[in-house]
Design an enzyme around this catalytic site. Structure first.
Site, PDB file in Angstrom:
ATOM      1  N   GLN A  61       0.814  -1.222   0.000  1.00  0.00           N
ATOM      2  CA  GLN A  61       0.000   0.000   0.000  1.00  0.00           C
ATOM      3  C   GLN A  61       0.841   1.263   0.000  1.00  0.00           C
ATOM      4  OE1 GLN A  61      -1.665  -1.106   3.982  1.00  0.00           O
ATOM      5  NE2 GLN A  61      -1.292   1.035   4.506  1.00  0.00           N
TER       6      GLN A  61
ATOM      7  N   CYS B 275      -5.199   0.481   3.683  1.00  0.00           N
ATOM      8  CA  CYS B 275      -5.282  -0.932   4.052  1.00  0.00           C
ATOM      9  C   CYS B 275      -6.707  -1.472   3.891  1.00  0.00           C
ATOM     10  CB  CYS B 275      -4.811  -1.127   5.488  1.00  0.00           C
ATOM     11  SG  CYS B 275      -5.665  -0.079   6.665  1.00  0.00           S
TER      12      CYS B 275
ATOM     13  N   HIS C 298      -5.835  -0.972  11.690  1.00  0.00           N
ATOM     14  CA  HIS C 298      -5.275  -1.535  10.455  1.00  0.00           C
ATOM     15  C   HIS C 298      -6.161  -2.672   9.951  1.00  0.00           C
ATOM     16  CE1 HIS C 298      -2.343  -2.426   7.466  1.00  0.00           C
ATOM     17  NE2 HIS C 298      -1.951  -3.571   7.988  1.00  0.00           N
TER      18      HIS C 298
END
Lengths: 213, 235
Positions: free
Chosen positions: A19, A25, A161
């Site tokens: 990424q 993410c 995340h």
């Protein structure tokens, strides 16, 4: 659920992506899930576009972050996802260049999985890789092995995340989740993070979801 | 440097050739500083390098023993012309000194500092401290050699370059703090994970969060209610 399962052994998981310096993410987690769902439906593994979501999902904040639940909705509204090749990742927000003519995979909805890790494992084994999220503090320092940090280092309420659960099992008696990350292959174990399974560690059980094809 | 074999423990002093280009560069630098700090009328130059060693200390620290003597050039001579200055003939040999220079070279900044200069007349036995040049930033070189080796390897592995010495020092400090965090995680680890140097080791927690993480996920409880998944089959 089986004692262990790994969708990588069944050709359902695309190579690890990166990424870059972008909080996208959520897009990688969702496309990874849809790649799996599309494979389950059609037998074809496609690498799908995250940049399409970064640019065109107006419900989320591109590199500023996003929610998988929004991404599923955006993909439904857009009409599907293009391939990685057709709509390549740049790691920064651009104007939306989505083309319906290039859609290769679509979804019809999305579901939230239960919070119980055994049920998540059973669902994963039956249905495919699962979009999930967790507190990533320990991940900054992780190199290899099954990570089981103290809870104080991994507050389950501070989820920051999004990742993809692709399998689970035990390594030397330690139960784990095999987690596909999106920080490149030079992170962790060839791009994967292994997290202790069974104590709702780092909030891994809190945001599990999947698209429905 | 990375292309030179290192003998002994990482970071320990290693003897290097007197003709090593890096040593010659350090000597040239020390010679200039020596002349700047000297009130002698004539330019003095290194006539012979007696020994040289290097040590990895937040860069490279060279310890070089030289013979230094007076030339016929007056100090008003242009700096670029110093190399052409001839030494005084034999009668003036008594002015020859033996000096120990310590030069601290920061490779990622192409910057050097004269840490120490101890000179004595070539005939005398007792070293006499002529001048001590303070460190550029007045900081003690207290970082462990192991840490510096780790940081150097990190920079090589992940192809890191920094825009200035200040930035490099800041990143080294962050790296050091991160290594402490990794050690704490390691000592309290309940699984089998190994924590340590990663490609994010020169980032603060805040920088890491800002660059790579997703603040919106902390609002996950605000997300729209999704349909619950159908339970798995009993088979």
């Amino acid at each position: 659920a089986p004692d262990s399962w790994d969708w990588r052994d069944h050709g359902v998981v695309s190579p690890v992506k990166n990424q870059g310096m972008c909080g996208s993410c959520w897009a990688f987690s969702v496309t990874g899930n849809i790649e799996g769902q599309w494979f389950k439906k059609t037998g074809q593994l496609l690498s799908l576009s995250e940049q399409e979501l970064v640019d065109c999902d107006k419900l989320d904040q591109a590199c500023g972050g996003g929610l998988p639940s929004n991404a599923y909705e955006a993909i439904e509204k857009l009409g599907g996802l293009e391939t990685e090749t057709d709509y390549s990742y740049t790691g920064h927000k651009q104007s939306c260049e989505f083309s319906t003519g290039k859609v290769v995979a679509y979804i019809n909805g999305s579901v939230e999985l239960p919070n119980d890790e055994n049920q998540i494992a059973a669902w994963l084994a039956e249905n495919g890789p699962v979009s999930a999220a967790l507190n990533a503090f320990a991940m900054q320092f992780y190199r290899k092995g099954v990570s089981h940090p103290l809870k104080i280092f991994c507050n389950p309420w501070m989820i920051d995340h999004a990742v993809l659960l692709v399998g689970y099992g035990e390594r030397n008696g330690i139960p784990f989740w095999a987690i596909k990350n999106s920080w490149g292959e030079d992170y962790g174990e060839q791009g994967y993070y292994y997290l202790y399974r069974g104590s709702r560690l780092c909030g891994i059980n809190k945001m599990c979801s999947s698209a429905i094809v | 440097g990375p292309d030179r074999p290192v003998v002994g423990a990482p970071g320990s002093p290693v003897r290097v050739s007197e003709s090593d280009p890096a040593v010659l560069k350090a000597v040239k630098f020390a010679e200039e500083r020596y002349n700047m700090g000297s009130n002698a009328m004539h330019v003095r130059r290194v006539s012979k390098i007696l020994s040289a060693s290097e040590q990895l200390v937040k860069g490279v620290r060279y310890s070089i023993m030289v013979e230094i003597g007076s030339t016929q050039c007056k100090k008003s001579v242009a700096l670029s012309a110093v190399d052409t200055c001839e030494f005084f003939p034999e009668p003036h040999k008594q002015k020859t000194e033996v000096c120990l220079f310590e030069v601290w070279d920061i490779p990622w900044e192409s910057k050097s500092t004269l840490l120490k200069q101890k000179c004595q007349p070539a005939v005398s036995k007792e070293p006499k401290k002529v001048a001590a040049v303070p460190l550029t930033h007045g900081k003690p070189l207290k970082e462990s050699v192991e840490l510096l080796t780790q940081f150097k390897n990190f920079m090589i592995t992940y192809n890191r370059t920094y825009s200035s010495q200040e930035e490099a020092e800041k990143r080294l400090h962050i790296f050091q703090e991160n290594m402490k965090t990794a050690q704490t995680l390691q000592s309290l680890e309940q699984g089998s994970a190994e924590y340590g140097v990663t490609k994010f080791s020169d980032l603060t927690e805040d920088e890491f969060r800002m660059m790579y993480l997703n603040p919106m996920l902390s609002q996950w409880s605000l997300q729209k209610n999704m349909k619950l998944a159908t339970p798995t089959s009993k088979v």
